[in-house]
Design a protein around this motif. Structure first.
Motif, PDB file in Angstrom:
ATOM      1  N   SER A   1      46.256 -65.798  -0.175  1.00  0.00           N
ATOM      2  CA  SER A   1      44.892 -65.327  -0.003  1.00  0.00           C
ATOM      3  C   SER A   1      44.091 -66.457   0.613  1.00  0.00           C
ATOM      4  O   SER A   1      44.065 -67.562   0.077  1.00  0.00           O
ATOM      5  CB  SER A   1      44.294 -64.910  -1.341  1.00  0.00           C
ATOM      6  N   VAL A   2      43.458 -66.182   1.750  1.00  0.00           N
ATOM      7  CA  VAL A   2      42.662 -67.208   2.406  1.00  0.00           C
ATOM      8  C   VAL A   2      41.218 -67.127   1.938  1.00  0.00           C
ATOM      9  O   VAL A   2      40.724 -66.059   1.572  1.00  0.00           O
ATOM     10  CB  VAL A   2      42.729 -67.090   3.951  1.00  0.00           C
ATOM     11  N   SER A   3      40.573 -68.273   1.924  1.00  0.00           N
ATOM     12  CA  SER A   3      39.191 -68.374   1.486  1.00  0.00           C
ATOM     13  C   SER A   3      38.270 -68.299   2.700  1.00  0.00           C
ATOM     14  O   SER A   3      38.183 -69.246   3.481  1.00  0.00           O
ATOM     15  CB  SER A   3      38.997 -69.697   0.736  1.00  0.00           C
TER      16      SER A   3
ATOM     17  N   ASP B   1      50.862 -67.361  10.228  1.00  0.00           N
ATOM     18  CA  ASP B   1      51.478 -67.375   8.903  1.00  0.00           C
ATOM     19  C   ASP B   1      51.633 -65.977   8.301  1.00  0.00           C
ATOM     20  O   ASP B   1      52.265 -65.820   7.245  1.00  0.00           O
ATOM     21  CB  ASP B   1      50.669 -68.269   7.948  1.00  0.00           C
ATOM     22  N   LEU B   2      51.056 -64.970   8.947  1.00  0.00           N
ATOM     23  CA  LEU B   2      51.252 -63.599   8.460  1.00  0.00           C
ATOM     24  C   LEU B   2      52.718 -63.227   8.618  1.00  0.00           C
ATOM     25  O   LEU B   2      53.340 -63.563   9.624  1.00  0.00           O
ATOM     26  CB  LEU B   2      50.388 -62.612   9.252  1.00  0.00           C
TER      27      LEU B   2
ATOM     28  N   THR C   1      36.885 -71.826  -7.147  1.00  0.00           N
ATOM     29  CA  THR C   1      37.252 -71.939  -8.567  1.00  0.00           C
ATOM     30  C   THR C   1      37.212 -70.562  -9.237  1.00  0.00           C
ATOM     31  O   THR C   1      38.117 -70.212 -10.001  1.00  0.00           O
ATOM     32  CB  THR C   1      36.304 -72.907  -9.292  1.00  0.00           C
ATOM     33  N   ALA C   2      36.180 -69.795  -8.931  1.00  0.00           N
ATOM     34  CA  ALA C   2      36.082 -68.441  -9.490  1.00  0.00           C
ATOM     35  C   ALA C   2      37.239 -67.572  -9.003  1.00  0.00           C
ATOM     36  O   ALA C   2      37.804 -66.789  -9.774  1.00  0.00           O
ATOM     37  CB  ALA C   2      34.742 -67.814  -9.109  1.00  0.00           C
ATOM     38  N   ALA C   3      37.608 -67.719  -7.735  1.00  0.00           N
ATOM     39  CA  ALA C   3      38.724 -66.941  -7.186  1.00  0.00           C
ATOM     40  C   ALA C   3      40.037 -67.293  -7.876  1.00  0.00           C
ATOM     41  O   ALA C   3      40.834 -66.409  -8.202  1.00  0.00           O
ATOM     42  CB  ALA C   3      38.834 -67.170  -5.679  1.00  0.00           C
ATOM     43  N   LEU C   4      40.268 -68.582  -8.112  1.00  0.00           N
ATOM     44  CA  LEU C   4      41.488 -69.008  -8.821  1.00  0.00           C
ATOM     45  C   LEU C   4      41.526 -68.445 -10.236  1.00  0.00           C
ATOM     46  O   LEU C   4      42.575 -67.989 -10.697  1.00  0.00           O
ATOM     47  CB  LEU C   4      41.576 -70.535  -8.849  1.00  0.00           C
ATOM     48  N   GLN C   5      40.386 -68.485 -10.924  1.00  0.00           N
ATOM     49  CA  GLN C   5      40.321 -67.944 -12.288  1.00  0.00           C
ATOM     50  C   GLN C   5      40.582 -66.432 -12.281  1.00  0.00           C
ATOM     51  O   GLN C   5      41.266 -65.911 -13.155  1.00  0.00           O
ATOM     52  CB  GLN C   5      38.958 -68.247 -12.911  1.00  0.00           C
TER      53      GLN C   5
ATOM     54  N   LEU D   1      42.093 -70.782   8.046  1.00  0.00           N
ATOM     55  CA  LEU D   1      41.346 -70.862   6.793  1.00  0.00           C
ATOM     56  C   LEU D   1      42.217 -71.462   5.699  1.00  0.00           C
ATOM     57  O   LEU D   1      43.439 -71.421   5.769  1.00  0.00           O
ATOM     58  CB  LEU D   1      40.866 -69.467   6.374  1.00  0.00           C
ATOM     59  N   ARG D   2      41.586 -71.984   4.687  1.00  0.00           N
ATOM     60  CA  ARG D   2      42.288 -72.601   3.560  1.00  0.00           C
ATOM     61  C   ARG D   2      42.813 -71.542   2.597  1.00  0.00           C
ATOM     62  O   ARG D   2      42.148 -70.545   2.312  1.00  0.00           O
ATOM     63  CB  ARG D   2      41.361 -73.555   2.791  1.00  0.00           C
ATOM     64  N   ASP D   3      44.018 -71.793   2.083  1.00  0.00           N
ATOM     65  CA  ASP D   3      44.616 -70.950   1.052  1.00  0.00           C
ATOM     66  C   ASP D   3      43.828 -71.144  -0.240  1.00  0.00           C
ATOM     67  O   ASP D   3      43.472 -72.277  -0.590  1.00  0.00           O
ATOM     68  CB  ASP D   3      46.084 -71.351   0.866  1.00  0.00           C
ATOM     69  N   VAL D   4      43.537 -70.068  -0.944  1.00  0.00           N
ATOM     70  CA  VAL D   4      42.777 -70.145  -2.195  1.00  0.00           C
ATOM     71  C   VAL D   4      43.505 -71.032  -3.204  1.00  0.00           C
ATOM     72  O   VAL D   4      42.882 -71.852  -3.873  1.00  0.00           O
ATOM     73  CB  VAL D   4      42.537 -68.734  -2.785  1.00  0.00           C
ATOM     74  N   GLU D   5      44.822 -70.901  -3.308  1.00  0.00           N
ATOM     75  CA  GLU D   5      45.570 -71.614  -4.338  1.00  0.00           C
ATOM     76  C   GLU D   5      45.942 -73.045  -3.962  1.00  0.00           C
ATOM     77  O   GLU D   5      45.775 -73.950  -4.749  1.00  0.00           O
ATOM     78  CB  GLU D   5      46.818 -70.822  -4.707  1.00  0.00           C
ATOM     79  N   SER D   6      46.460 -73.234  -2.752  1.00  0.00           N
ATOM     80  CA  SER D   6      46.970 -74.567  -2.399  1.00  0.00           C
ATOM     81  C   SER D   6      46.021 -75.382  -1.533  1.00  0.00           C
ATOM     82  O   SER D   6      46.228 -76.569  -1.347  1.00  0.00           O
ATOM     83  CB  SER D   6      48.303 -74.424  -1.659  1.00  0.00           C
TER      84      SER D   6
END
Length: 193
Positions: A119-121, A58-59, A103-107, A45-50
């Motif tokens: 944090s994965v999305s 990756d854990l 976007t909401a998660a980043l905010q 899954l994609r990382d929320v931030e990057s």
């Protein structure tokens, strides 16, 4: 026979009342998990931030909390300050952002601070489904080998941490699982089933 028909609604009502009374006495946080003592499911899954792809590999190879959260989850907002406190104390936490807008998660993470190593999305909720998640928040205690050792449904607060998760977390930090399982009391194990 006519008298039986007369009392039939009363008998049905009494049976239903008994079932509802029993249901009200159950604790919804005592939901057993089929994944306790099983490995964390594979994911990519994609990382929320990057936005880079992260996998189970990756854990970190140490005991950690795997926390399911979302910006639409009111209970997650209650839980989040305590997760920040745990992260400040050195407890590693990995987030799974459930069915959320990135976007909401980043905010959210910018506004309320980010307690997560990453944090994965989980936009489609597949990882959450594989984990047997009923909703957010849910938290899993994972050992250094990537095996789920405990599941908690609901908000992690001081009481939950000190009575349920912390004793197991500290044991996992100190010992291998084989040693840990040998010394684990039935009362501690019962808290995570």
């Amino acid at each position: 026979m006519a008298r039986l028909k007369l009392f039939l609604p009363l008998i049905i009502f009494a049976a239903l009342a008994l079932l509802f009374w029993r249901g009200l006495s159950l604790n919804p946080q005592d939901m057993p998990s089929a994944l306790v003592n099983k490995p964390v499911p594979e994911f990519a899954l994609r990382d929320v931030e990057s936005a880079r792809e992260l996998k189970k590999a990756d854990l970190p190879n140490k005991p950690l909390l795997l926390n399911v959260w979302a910006t639409w989850c009111i209970s997650c907002r209650v839980e989040h300050p305590y997760l920040n406190k745990l992260a400040e104390e050195g407890v590693p936490i990995v987030g799974i952002n459930l069915k959320d807008d990135n976007t909401a998660a980043l905010q959210w993470l910018e506004k309320f601070h980010d307690p997560y190593l990453f944090s994965v999305s989980d936009v489609e909720g597949r990882l959450a489904l594989d984990l047997g998640v009923f909703g957010a928040p849910e938290t899993f205690l994972v050992d250094a080998g990537g095996t789920i050792r405990c599941k908690h449904v609901g908000v992690v607060d001081d009481r939950v941490w000190q009575t349920k998760l912390q004793p197991l977390y500290e044991k996992l930090q100190q010992q291998s699982w084989d040693e840990f399982a040998g010394e684990l009391s039935d009362s501690l194990l019962a808290r995570c089933r």
